[in-house]
Design a protein around this motif. Structure first.
Motif, PDB file in Angstrom:
ATOM      1  N   HIS A  36     -50.198 -57.248  21.164  1.00 50.02           N
ATOM      2  CA  HIS A  36     -49.598 -56.264  20.607  1.00 50.02           C
ATOM      3  C   HIS A  36     -50.564 -55.511  19.560  1.00 50.02           C
ATOM      4  CE1 HIS A  36     -45.944 -57.510  22.781  1.00 50.02           C
ATOM      5  NE2 HIS A  36     -46.097 -58.615  21.719  1.00 50.02           N
ATOM      6  N   ARG A  52     -45.085 -48.694  15.845  1.00 58.18           N
ATOM      7  CA  ARG A  52     -44.664 -47.123  16.377  1.00 58.18           C
ATOM      8  C   ARG A  52     -45.686 -46.534  17.058  1.00 58.18           C
ATOM      9  NH1 ARG A  52     -42.311 -43.313  11.988  1.00 58.18           N
ATOM     10  NH2 ARG A  52     -40.684 -44.940  11.532  1.00 58.18           N
ATOM     11  N   ARG A  55     -45.653 -48.272  20.468  1.00 60.82           N
ATOM     12  CA  ARG A  55     -44.551 -47.504  21.483  1.00 60.82           C
ATOM     13  C   ARG A  55     -44.647 -46.266  22.012  1.00 60.82           C
ATOM     14  NH1 ARG A  55     -42.126 -50.354  17.213  1.00 60.82           N
ATOM     15  NH2 ARG A  55     -41.276 -48.491  16.277  1.00 60.82           N
TER      16      ARG A  55
END
Length: 316
Positions: A36, A52, A55
């Motif tokens: 990630h 954020r 995503r």
């Protein structure tokens, strides 16, 4: 625009002007498996969970694939998708608990390479699923590769440089990702000092480069690639900025002639050019207006149409 101007080799566009997540690093990070990322004031870093912007990167990619699927519903032929290569990612993403690039940690590089390889396999399958007639070509963008090999990637402080990575390790990492694509591949670097033979050894099907940055020693290396049958995506149209095109400006014939001059200097048969060369802009068109981008694509397509005719005329 892409499907209209490049009907023989369309690609999935990248539009970094949309912000973090649409840039080269963030877009490719959306493909990573079990890794990630999040944004920092200066770029991207590994994180325990997606931030954020990460995503948003996933959403941007999904939107773009939807758009490609809609526009290319009945298309049959090659479609190019591009992702950042493992070494540019390693130079562009910081470690989670320090501000040094992942490149400084061999274990992090290994994890990143494996994650990218797995994510790329899934991405290629997704494109094939959405466009049943697509013959997918994968392009790895590696603008940082020469700096990785030369030890020119700065640490977080900017006061030191990450140690140069051994060529054998670079080759192995590229080979892992290229093999995972299981489809024809291109490695693109619009930097100087492209390691042409290393890319060949890593298994690339074709190499993409900026023609204006070639040095004298590069011509023999390119000739060796040409003799081995590799494709050459020649960045013959300047992009920083794109010059004036058309009436009173640069003509497709001029660009075609630059590529012909390169081919002749390499000493390869004129008849080989049409089957091995693609004429492209030198680098991306993200900074161009829609009008300028369209003109640049049309210019390169016309130059490619003219080049085989002009080289045969010169040989006769």
């Amino acid at each position: 625009m892409v499907l209209g101007e490049l009907p023989d080799l369309p690609h999935l566009p990248e539009l970094p002007g949309r912000g973090a997540g649409a840039d080269m690093i963030g877009r490719t990070a959306a493909l990573l498996v079990d890794l990630h990322v999040d944004t920092t004031p200066g770029g991207w870093k590994f994180a325990d969970r997606p931030g954020r912007a990460a995503r948003r990167a996933v959403s941007y990619l999904a939107w773009d694939l939807d758009a490609l699927q809609e526009q290319a519903e009945d298309y049959t032929g090659p479609v190019k998708v591009q992702v950042a290569g493992p070494w540019t990612l390693a130079a562009g993403i910081e470690l989670a608990r320090s501000q040094d690039p992942a490149l400084a940690d061999p274990g992090a590089v290994a994890d990143l390479t494996a994650s990218l390889a797995e994510g790329l396999t899934t991405h290629v399958a997704e494109v094939r699923k959405r466009i049943g007639g697509a013959q997918v070509i994968v392009q790895l963008d590696e603008p940082s590769l020469p700096a990785v090999l030369a030890g020119r990637v700065p640490t977080a402080s900017g006061l030191n440089l990450v140690r140069a990575t051994e060529a054998a390790d670079v080759t192995s990492g590229l080979r892992t990702v290229l093999a995972a694509a299981a489809t024809p591949t291109v490695v693109h670097s619009c930097a100087a000092d492209v390691p042409f033979l290393l890319l060949k050894d890593a298994g690339a099907t074709a190499i993409s480069f900026d023609l204006s940055l070639l040095q004298t020693a590069d011509y023999d290396l390119l000739a060796e690639l040409g003799e081995a049958g590799l494709g050459l995506l020649v960045g013959a149209l300047p992009t920083s900025p794109v010059p004036r095109l058309g009436a009173g400006g640069l003509q497709p014939k001029d660009t075609a002639q630059r590529v012909i001059n390169l081919w002749r200097r390499m000493g390869l048969a004129a008849s080989q050019l049409a089957g091995q060369v693609v004429i492209t802009p030198a680098c991306g068109l993200a900074g161009a207006t829609d009008e300028a981008a369209r003109a640049a694509l049309a210019h390169c397509r016309e130059a490619a149409r003219l080049a085989p005719e002009l080289i045969e005329e010169g040989a006769s």
